[in-house]
Motif scaffolding. Structure first.
Motif, PDB file in Angstrom:
ATOM      1  N   ARG A 730     -63.904  12.359  37.740  1.00  0.00           N
ATOM      2  CA  ARG A 730     -64.292  13.386  36.580  1.00  0.00           C
ATOM      3  C   ARG A 730     -63.067  14.037  36.001  1.00  0.00           C
ATOM      4  N   ASP A 731     -61.717  14.246  36.732  1.00  0.00           N
ATOM      5  CA  ASP A 731     -60.514  14.681  36.192  1.00  0.00           C
ATOM      6  C   ASP A 731     -59.918  13.271  35.481  1.00  0.00           C
ATOM      7  N   LYS A 732     -59.991  12.223  36.060  1.00  0.00           N
ATOM      8  CA  LYS A 732     -59.472  10.958  35.167  1.00  0.00           C
ATOM      9  C   LYS A 732     -60.017  11.021  33.917  1.00  0.00           C
ATOM     10  N   VAL A 733     -61.556  10.894  33.790  1.00  0.00           N
ATOM     11  CA  VAL A 733     -62.419  10.849  32.595  1.00  0.00           C
ATOM     12  C   VAL A 733     -62.059  11.777  31.671  1.00  0.00           C
ATOM     13  N   LEU A 734     -61.782  13.117  32.197  1.00  0.00           N
ATOM     14  CA  LEU A 734     -61.473  14.358  30.953  1.00  0.00           C
ATOM     15  C   LEU A 734     -60.148  13.965  30.622  1.00  0.00           C
ATOM     16  N   ALA A 735     -59.099  13.300  31.485  1.00  0.00           N
ATOM     17  CA  ALA A 735     -58.100  13.155  30.946  1.00  0.00           C
ATOM     18  C   ALA A 735     -57.936  12.107  29.712  1.00  0.00           C
ATOM     19  N   ALA A 736     -58.689  10.909  30.273  1.00  0.00           N
ATOM     20  CA  ALA A 736     -58.969  10.140  29.004  1.00  0.00           C
ATOM     21  C   ALA A 736     -59.466  10.459  27.619  1.00  0.00           C
ATOM     22  N   HIS A 737     -60.212  11.620  27.941  1.00  0.00           N
ATOM     23  CA  HIS A 737     -61.178  12.142  26.708  1.00  0.00           C
ATOM     24  C   HIS A 737     -60.034  12.713  25.870  1.00  0.00           C
TER      25      HIS A 737
END
Length: 783
Positions: A730-737
């Protein structure tokens, strides 16, 4: 209700319901099938109808309730669902009326009126129950029976036999009707149950009304016992005080020492101590009575007794068990955080059904600034309990938890007992903050002492070294907080239910700022809504370019800085009100501090975009690889940990095994040195999730194919090129976004973890789920 020879309920064996029935309007009575109901009839037209029905062959009529009793028995005023009832007995009264005993046969629907004179007749249709035997239906039946038995035990007007009868009713629909006919309901509520043909839905409605009835009965019983208890206590105190007055007159005045001992003895009697604690307190008091007040031991004993007396051994706050009200309070105080809120509401629901349940042991884990501590305070407010917070950061002494033995000078109880005393109740919400930062040294391990405190099977007899008597902590709701889990000992972690509080997304931060942070800072800086307005675009830019965090602490600091500068402008007369737009932020906060956009930058050879997890949330990580003439050395820089270095070596071995298919010389490793660097060299990094990123960077450098900057990836790689699952999705995907990445490459087994990612983020990103490194290279490298 008809009963068989063994006391079991049986259905009445009567004639089938005729197509046409005489209608008996009922102003305030609803009859359920298989129930008996006496009804007085004084209207002569209805008396005639009763006579005609009794004279007939079947002796069946239709009983229909009136929608509005004051308007009279007109066809429009009749409910459309009623009960076909047989006349079991009729008794004529002296005034010309009759008393009839009706027995319900079946639910019927009123099709149309066939006659109005001399009384109403109607064509009717029998209605059948809709029953589906499921586990849910069984659970509803058991709950209803259990609650009804509880109501029977509390209600003075209900005989105890009803609790036995309801168990022996064979059909769930009949059980629901039986319960509804014996609890206090309005005519409209009874009619609603009568019209419900789905048995499961009927049971749910009955359960709702039954819960209300039990709550009213319990409250009545509590009020009654309180009044009686207060009267008995007042009378007892009156007689004791009179006796005490007479004794004082006979013996004269007491000295201070005796008065103090007697006062302590009285306090011990009134404190409600358990037997063991009371015995210890009286033993210590007897020691005090025999020593002079000037003795050093006297003060120690007096302090010990003060602690024993002041603890809330049997004082509890009454829980607010209104689930909807608790949900409103939690939403009022915090935005988002659905999982912790849901867990608290589940606890409330279970607590409402089972009064003596043990308090849960929860552990809130998440980055700083995500609201863990304030959520604990909000939970206490929602439950109607006292709140106690103890910070465990840097605690290294076991005695901080268990207390010091009384042999030491200045000994005191541990922080647990001190917190309970401050709360003044034995069931507070007790927050143990920063449990992941406990230390240990030669004075003992406080984490080991917490094993007893946080174990529901043991903490009902927690022994503090200072008190040396058991204290019941089982009613306390313990909530611990931590930023990471790996520093918590496994035995301690096993005792807690872990709830993750992940970092907030940008839209969530905007909502939190608008609902909580801006109003709070305006109030703290003496500004009104009309004097300062921060536009939403400006707020988004503050979040993106002036803060980099999972929580909202720095965001609140930046809002405070804007408020200070706005206040100065208003005070100096430069403006009456200030509106802060996106273009004004440079004047208020200075130059931009962070830059997140990476999608605009050009693709480069040897630079791959990875995703990393940190305690403050996800981050975009660039992995650089360069190939220079040499002897096949692999150089790793950027403060990589052991696991990360092993991932780089595994990546190189995979590339060597696939050199031919990748278009690389077979003996490249003899001619070239490969250098892998992860920027931000001062920051330690570790973990296997950068495996596929380092493989892409090395492959890009060796094949001279540019790596796509708009593709970010995370995953562990094996020697055979398999891509294994990782954590922190979750945190990694939010960082990518946040960074403007268009495509995210994830291991196939992590597809399930996207459920935790907000819907709008999932829609704006493209996800590629891979099983093998070959798929990653096809996605990440340009042709």
């Amino acid at each position: 209700m008809l009963l068989g020879p063994q006391g079991q309920p049986v259905s009445p064996q009567g004639p089938q319901v005729p197509e046409e029935l005489a209608v008996l309007p009922s102003p305030e009575v609803v009859l359920f099938p298989y129930m008996l109901l006496p009804i007085p009839v004084t209207d002569q037209r209805l008396v005639r109808m009763i006579d005609d029905v009794v004279a007939g062959e079947r002796k069946i009529l239709g009983l229909f309730a009136l929608r509005e009793p004051d308007k009279g028995p007109t066809p429009e005023n009749l409910y459309k669902v009623g009960t076909a009832a047989g006349i079991a007995k009729m008794l004529r009264m002296p005034d010309g009326g009759v008393q009839v005993l009706l027995q319900g046969i079946a639910r019927i629907a009123l099709e149309d009126i066939t006659s109005l004179e001399p009384y109403i007749k109607a064509r009717v249709r029998p209605l059948q129950d809709e029953v589906e035997k499921t586990l849910e239906l069984e659970a509803l039946v058991r709950n209803a029976v259990s609650l009804f038995q509880r109501a029977v035990s509390l209600a003075p007007n209900l005989p105890d036999e009803l609790g036995i009868v309801v168990v022996n009713i064979p059909e769930p629909g009949q059980q629901a009707d039986f319960i509804a006919s014996h609890i206090r309901l309005s005519t409209a509520e009874r009619q609603e149950i009568l019209e419900t043909l789905d048995v499961a839905e009927r049971l749910r409605k009955v359960l709702s009304y039954l819960n209300r009835e039990v709550e009213i009965l319990e409250l009545s019983s509590k009020i009654q016992s309180q009044v009686k208890g207060e009267l008995d206590k007042a009378q007892r105190e009156f007689f004791l005080r009179k006796q005490l007055e007479q004794i004082k007159k006979e013996l004269g005045e007491e000295d201070e020492h005796t008065a103090e001992i007697n006062q302590l003895r009285q306090q011990i009697e009134e404190a409600g101590l358990p037997e063991e604690a009371k015995k210890e307190a009286l033993r210590e008091l007897d020691r005090m009575a025999k020593m002079p007040p000037q003795a050093a031991e006297y003060t120690v004993a007096r302090t010990y007794l003060d602690w024993l007396i002041s603890l809330p051994w049997n004082r509890s706050t009454e829980d607010n068990l209104d689930v909807e009200r608790a949900a409103e309070i939690l939403d009022e105080d915090h935005y988002g955080l659905e999982k912790p809120k849901e867990r608290i509401l589940e606890y409330l629901a279970v607590r409402k059904m089972k009064e003596d349940m043990k308090g849960p042991i929860l552990c809130f884990v998440g980055p700083p600034g995500t609201g863990k501590t304030s959520l604990g305070r909000s939970i206490a407010r929602a439950l109607g309990r006292k709140f106690v917070r103890v910070s465990l950061g840097g605690v290294r002494d076991e005695a901080e938890i268990r207390g010091h033995r009384r042999t030491y000078v200045g000994a005191l109880p541990g922080r647990i007992i001190q917190g309970i005393r401050r709360a003044g109740s034995n069931n507070p919400v007790f927050m143990l903050d920063e449990i992941d930062k406990l230390g240990a040294d030669f004075r003992g391990d406080p984490a080991a002492a917490l094993l007893e405190v946080l174990d529901p099977e043991q903490n009902n007899a927690f022994v503090d070294h200072y008190l040396d008597v058991p204290f019941d902590l089982s009613k306390v709701m313990f909530i611990t907080t931590a930023n990471v889990l790996y520093t918590i000992p496994p035995a301690l972690l096993d005792r807690m239910e872990v709830l993750e509080l992940p970092g907030y997304t940008e839209p969530e931060k905007v909502e939190i700022a608008k609902r909580f942070l801006i109003p709070r800072q305006l109030e703290e800086h003496g500004l009104s809504d009309g004097q300062l307005r921060i536009e939403e675009d400006a707020l988004r830019k503050v979040i993106r370019n002036y803060t980099r965090e999972a929580g909202v602490r720095n965001l609140e600091r930046e809002i405070a800085a804007i408020c200070r500068k706005a206040a100065r402008r208003i005070v100096q007369g430069e403006a009456e009100s200030v509106v802060v737009g996106e273009d004004d932020l440079h004047d208020f906060l200075g130059p931009v501090r962070y830059r997140h956009e990476v999608a605009e930058e050009e693709d480069e050879v040897g630079v791959a975009t990875g995703l990393a997890w940190t305690p403050t949330g996800g981050e975009v990580l660039f992995v650089e690889a360069a190939v220079v003439p040499g002897k096949g050395n692999l150089i790793l820089t950027g403060q990589m940990g052991d696991v990360m270095q092993e991932s780089a070596k595994a990546a190189l071995t995979y590339i060597r095994s696939r050199a031919e298919s990748l278009g690389i010389e077979q003996d490249f490793y003899r001619k070239w040195d490969m250098h892998v660097h992860v920027p931000s060299g001062a920051v330690p990094k570790d973990g296997p999730s950068a495996g596929i990123t380092m493989t892409v960077a090395l492959t890009s450098a060796l094949t001279k194919r540019p790596a796509r900057k708009d593709v970010a990836m995370t995953g562990e790689v094996t020697l055979r090129g398999k891509v294994l699952p990782i954590g922190g999705v979750r945190d990694k995907v939010l960082a990518a976004h946040r960074a403007g990445v268009k495509t995210v490459v994830l291991p196939e087994e992590n597809e399930k973890d996207l459920e935790d990612v907000p819907e709008h983020v999932r829609q704006e990103l493209k996800f590629a789920f891979v099983k093998h490194m070959d798929q990653v290279l096809d996605l990440a490298l340009r042709r």
